[in-house]
Scaffold this motif. Structure first.
Motif, PDB file in Angstrom:
ATOM      1  N   GLN A 174      12.170   6.109   2.569  1.00  0.00           N
ATOM      2  CA  GLN A 174      11.491   4.969   2.816  1.00  0.00           C
ATOM      3  C   GLN A 174      12.433   3.868   3.427  1.00  0.00           C
ATOM      4  O   GLN A 174      12.830   2.706   3.135  1.00  0.00           O
ATOM      5  N   THR A 175      12.536   4.035   4.739  1.00  0.00           N
ATOM      6  CA  THR A 175      13.284   3.399   5.821  1.00  0.00           C
ATOM      7  C   THR A 175      12.408   2.260   5.944  1.00  0.00           C
ATOM      8  O   THR A 175      11.290   2.189   5.831  1.00  0.00           O
ATOM      9  N   ASN A 176      13.304   1.483   6.801  1.00  0.00           N
ATOM     10  CA  ASN A 176      12.433   0.122   7.365  1.00  0.00           C
ATOM     11  C   ASN A 176      11.384   0.677   8.398  1.00  0.00           C
ATOM     12  O   ASN A 176      10.216   0.012   8.433  1.00  0.00           O
ATOM     13  N   GLU A 177      11.784   1.660   8.972  1.00  0.00           N
ATOM     14  CA  GLU A 177      10.765   2.232  10.177  1.00  0.00           C
ATOM     15  C   GLU A 177       9.594   2.692   9.405  1.00  0.00           C
ATOM     16  O   GLU A 177       8.569   2.403   9.829  1.00  0.00           O
TER      17      GLU A 177
ATOM     18  N   LYS B 260       8.224   1.898   6.367  1.00  0.00           N
ATOM     19  CA  LYS B 260       7.643   0.940   5.627  1.00  0.00           C
ATOM     20  C   LYS B 260       6.795  -0.132   6.829  1.00  0.00           C
ATOM     21  O   LYS B 260       5.794  -0.534   6.593  1.00  0.00           O
ATOM     22  N   ALA B 261       7.493  -0.118   8.006  1.00  0.00           N
ATOM     23  CA  ALA B 261       6.884  -0.930   9.157  1.00  0.00           C
ATOM     24  C   ALA B 261       5.529  -0.258   9.866  1.00  0.00           C
ATOM     25  O   ALA B 261       4.615  -0.863  10.426  1.00  0.00           O
ATOM     26  N   ASP B 262       5.370   1.002   9.766  1.00  0.00           N
ATOM     27  CA  ASP B 262       4.495   1.749  10.409  1.00  0.00           C
ATOM     28  C   ASP B 262       3.782   2.762   9.580  1.00  0.00           C
ATOM     29  O   ASP B 262       3.850   3.689   9.546  1.00  0.00           O
ATOM     30  N   LYS B 263       2.750   1.897   8.606  1.00  0.00           N
ATOM     31  CA  LYS B 263       2.130   2.628   7.592  1.00  0.00           C
ATOM     32  C   LYS B 263       1.172   3.551   8.264  1.00  0.00           C
ATOM     33  O   LYS B 263       0.356   4.417   7.503  1.00  0.00           O
ATOM     34  N   GLU B 264       0.694   3.283   9.477  1.00  0.00           N
ATOM     35  CA  GLU B 264      -0.589   4.073  10.125  1.00  0.00           C
ATOM     36  C   GLU B 264       0.177   5.464  10.533  1.00  0.00           C
ATOM     37  O   GLU B 264      -0.657   6.517  10.475  1.00  0.00           O
TER      38      GLU B 264
ATOM     39  N   TYR C 214       3.188   6.673   9.520  1.00  0.00           N
ATOM     40  CA  TYR C 214       4.067   7.650   8.309  1.00  0.00           C
ATOM     41  C   TYR C 214       3.608   7.517   6.858  1.00  0.00           C
ATOM     42  O   TYR C 214       2.822   6.306   6.589  1.00  0.00           O
TER      43      TYR C 214
END
Length: 437
Positions: free
Chosen positions: A246-249, A251-255, A257
């Protein structure tokens, strides 16, 4: 030699070979079947394949042609007690695998459906792995859950896993069946109960194809978190990356990941070595009736399998549902001759061997077309099973019937467009009181 005789000889030859090494399949290798008696290992294995849903005494009398020296119920039970249920599982796999060259294919792929069915067994509140208390004051019931792989083209069962109903896990069972599969390229087909990233990944790792129906876009399923076209019908390719991080990366790209929580099983991820897993999917939504849609997730390539073809392939999955009906009611899987779990497992594997034996013979029967008939006709599979069962049970000294001729003349009309609502009612095990008398 006709086909039915070849199939029978193959089955009996496997049992004869097992008999020559029977100590591998019994509980006490040094003692069991060491002396010659009425019940040899070979004879009891063959008898159990031909058992129906009658009382045990009736089964014995018919098998031994009402001979005065017919073994007693007790003698039979003492002998079957010595055999491991794994012996019948081994027979199932050996017999089924011996006909792998006869498997039909669709565009070079085997169509394998996966599904499960509950089996009601004798009431036993002490067995916590199979017992369910329906109401606080009710009697309750016991069940096993049968998970199977079924070849839709060849109409035979390929593999199975039997679970206590309290420990039922269809997703885990399908993953294990996929891992155990050693055949040619296959398309694994399943319904909405198998909507699971872990299953998709197991098929992808196996280098095979999957075609699984999932919940519609308005439901709480996989598709709810995926951006899809706004049209009613679509056929799109999606690539996602599964992770337990659950890194920031992430969380920022839910499409891109998709987070897999610790409560969900995924066999190819961890928090240390395998942090990410890429999954390529094809998502198809098509109309079934006016205002009704179904969604499919698959990895079949669009250039070889169109959306209409995918729709037709999923419709073929219904073959496994009709196979359960024949296995339970024509073969007799709803009626067991014991309350002991070990004995029940013996009978489950025996019934599945008999089912495959009947279908391998029946599928070779050629049905001649007759333009003068009002309807198209199909074989009466229930009648064919009775014919094949009798053919297997008869002794060597008796002349066998013309199995192919008899099956070919037992027909049923195909009346297209007929449908009936599914009748769902609670089931219970058949009472054993009249069986054990």
């Amino acid at each position: 030699m006709n086909h039915s005789t070849e199939v029978k000889q193959k089955l009996l030859s496997i049992i004869e070979e097992m008999d020559s090494f029977h100590w591998l399949f019994v509980k006490n290798p040094e003692k069991d079947f060491s002396r010659k008696k009425k019940w040899s290992f070979y004879e009891i294995m063959k008898f159990m394949l031909t058992m129906e849903g009658k009382s045990l005494k009736d089964e014995l009398l018919e098998y031994f042609d009402f001979d005065c020296l017919t073994p007693s119920n007790s003698a039979f039970n003492q002998r079957r007690e010595q055999i491991l249920s794994e012996a019948f599982e081994f027979l199932f796999h050996e017999f089924t695998d011996s006909f792998h060259e006869n498997h039909a294919a669709y565009k070079g792929c085997r169509l394998i459906a996966c599904d499960g069915s509950d089996l009601c067994i004798a009431h036993n509140p002490k067995d916590k792995t199979t017992y369910f208390q329906s109401t606080p004051d009710g009697k309750g019931f016991n069940q096993l859950h049968l998970n199977v792989f079924y070849d839709l083209c060849s109409r035979i069962y390929m593999d199975a896993i039997i679970q206590p109903a309290r420990e039922e896990n269809e997703d885990r069972a399908m993953c294990d069946l996929i891992d155990r599969y050693l055949g040619s390229t296959a398309i694994f087909i399943a319904d909405r109960n198998y909507e699971n990233y872990n299953i998709f990944a197991h098929v992808q790792e196996k280098g095979m194809y999957y075609l699984i129906r999932v919940k519609d876009i308005s439901s709480t399923g996989i598709l709810r978190s995926i951006t899809l076209p706004e049209t009613a019908e679509f056929d799109v390719l999606k690539s996602i990356t599964l992770t337990k991080k659950q890194t920031n990366e992430v969380k920022a790209d839910k499409e891109k990941y998709k987070f897999i929580p610790a409560t969900s099983t995924f066999d190819y991820l961890d928090l240390h070595t395998n942090k990410f897993y890429d999954l390529n999917m094809r998502i198809i939504r098509f109309s079934v009736t006016e205002g009704t849609y179904e969604c499919i997730i698959t990895n079949l390539p669009p250039d070889k399998f169109s959306a209409d073809e995918i729709k037709c392939l999923y419709a073929k999955r219904w073959g496994i549902e009709t196979s359960f009906r024949e296995l339970k009611y024509a073969i007799g899987l709803t009626r067991f001759h014991s309350k002991k779990l070990e004995y029940i497992l013996q009978e489950i594997w025996s019934r599945m061997v008999l089912y495959n034996f009947c279908e391998i013979i029946t599928c070779s029967v050629f049905l001649e077309k007759n333009e003068k008939r009002k309807h198209m006709y199909q074989l009466n599979y229930t009648r064919a099973i009775h014919i094949c069962r009798h053919f297997l049970s008869i002794k060597k000294e008796k002349a066998p019937p013309d199995v192919e001729y008899l099956i070919g003349h037992e027909l049923l009309p195909v009346r297209a467009g007929r449908s009936n609502p599914r009748k769902v009612k609670p089931q219970s095990a058949i009472s054993f009181l009249y069986r054990e008398a």
